[in-house]
Design a protein around this motif. Sequence first.
Motif, mmCIF file in Angstrom:
data_model
loop_
_atom_site.group_PDB
_atom_site.id
_atom_site.type_symbol
_atom_site.label_atom_id
_atom_site.label_comp_id
_atom_site.label_asym_id
_atom_site.label_seq_id
_atom_site.Cartn_x
_atom_site.Cartn_y
_atom_site.Cartn_z
ATOM 1 N N LYS A 50 -2.257 20.554 74.246
ATOM 2 C CA LYS A 50 -2.561 20.796 75.660
ATOM 3 C C LYS A 50 -1.668 20.006 76.623
ATOM 4 N N HIS A 51 -0.659 19.329 76.082
ATOM 5 C CA HIS A 51 0.202 18.482 76.913
ATOM 6 C C HIS A 51 1.628 19.014 76.960
ATOM 7 N N SER A 52 2.363 18.645 78.013
ATOM 8 C CA SER A 52 3.801 18.914 78.046
ATOM 9 C C SER A 52 4.498 17.809 77.248
ATOM 10 N N VAL A 53 5.446 18.203 76.395
ATOM 11 C CA VAL A 53 6.012 17.276 75.410
ATOM 12 C C VAL A 53 7.535 17.356 75.410
ATOM 13 N N ALA A 54 8.179 16.199 75.275
ATOM 14 C CA ALA A 54 9.626 16.130 75.051
ATOM 15 C C ALA A 54 9.865 15.383 73.749
ATOM 16 N N SER A 55 10.897 15.778 73.026
ATOM 17 C CA SER A 55 11.200 15.114 71.768
ATOM 18 C C SER A 55 12.692 15.209 71.468
ATOM 19 N N PHE A 56 13.071 14.699 70.304
ATOM 20 C CA PHE A 56 14.466 14.690 69.873
ATOM 21 C C PHE A 56 14.813 16.006 69.179
ATOM 22 N N GLN A 57 16.097 16.275 69.038
ATOM 23 C CA GLN A 57 16.545 17.510 68.400
ATOM 24 C C GLN A 57 16.074 17.587 66.949
ATOM 25 N N THR A 58 15.654 18.750 66.524
ATOM 26 C CA THR A 58 15.160 19.081 65.173
ATOM 27 C C THR A 58 13.815 18.439 64.862
ATOM 28 N N ALA A 59 13.096 17.946 65.870
ATOM 29 C CA ALA A 59 11.802 17.294 65.630
ATOM 30 C C ALA A 59 10.828 18.230 64.925
ATOM 31 N N THR A 60 10.843 19.515 65.286
ATOM 32 C CA THR A 60 9.888 20.449 64.681
ATOM 33 C C THR A 60 10.169 20.656 63.193
ATOM 34 N N LYS A 61 11.392 20.390 62.763
ATOM 35 C CA LYS A 61 11.729 20.507 61.341
ATOM 36 C C LYS A 61 11.413 19.229 60.575
ATOM 37 N N ILE A 62 11.400 18.108 61.277
ATOM 38 C CA ILE A 62 11.270 16.809 60.619
ATOM 39 C C ILE A 62 9.836 16.300 60.589
#
Length: 260
Positions: A135-147
């Motif tokens: 339910k939140h807006s999120v920022a992360s590093f590249q390829t985070a969804t794979k790692i």
Amino acid sequence: MNIARPLIQLVSWAILVSSVFLVKALANDSTQNLSIAVGWSKPPYVIALNDTGYEVELARQVFKRMGYSITPVYVPYGRTLSMLKSAKVDAALTLSENTATQTIHLTDSYIQYQNVAISLQSSNFKIKRPNDLAKHSVASFQTATKILGKAYADAIKQVPLYVELPDQRRQVGMLLNGSISVLVMDVNIFNHLHSALEPIESRQLVSIHNIFPPSHYHVGFLNSELKEQFNRALNDFQASQAYEILVKKYHIFQEALSTH
């Protein structure tokens, strides 16, 4: 006139000069250079401006024990693997376990990052598992969804706003100025950048949500023998006092500002 003596001297001089250059060439060859793909600056791990940082110095020390010097090639984190696959570099740092293939040979884990979710303490968020990010807006590093695992990848599909950026300083800035409500990154990188962006007297308090296990990373090679050499040199370095000094130099295991 006897020309034999000057001729002998000339030949002797030529042999001497050739020998000097040969010795220098052999000396240079004794420390071969390898090009290494490294993700853009991630202080305190990677500080591209002066080729330092905990991870860069660790790699340099290990390669030195192997008999190599290194030339870091800085690229966005998401491009390190493609640089190696296309043989544009000899090795790549910070590769996750799932990047191993028949041609990409991964070393033992040489470093671990502790990724966490971070929010402003004033938001009073209760985040105890990846699903709570939905339910939140999120920022992360590249390829985070794979790692960061399936639960994280599934949660991200539901968030109102999600961005992955190569510039982690910008990510921290987005949290501090309210552009996003939760930041996902390594706790040591966040602590370093937070200190750089806000003076201590006016620093915003944050909550560190420990919802991920440590992420173990590897060096990738196209040459399997180099991989084996690296593993042996890594074990040797980690058992040395030089390794303890390096860890203390960059405060790698410092406490987070606040945990929930």
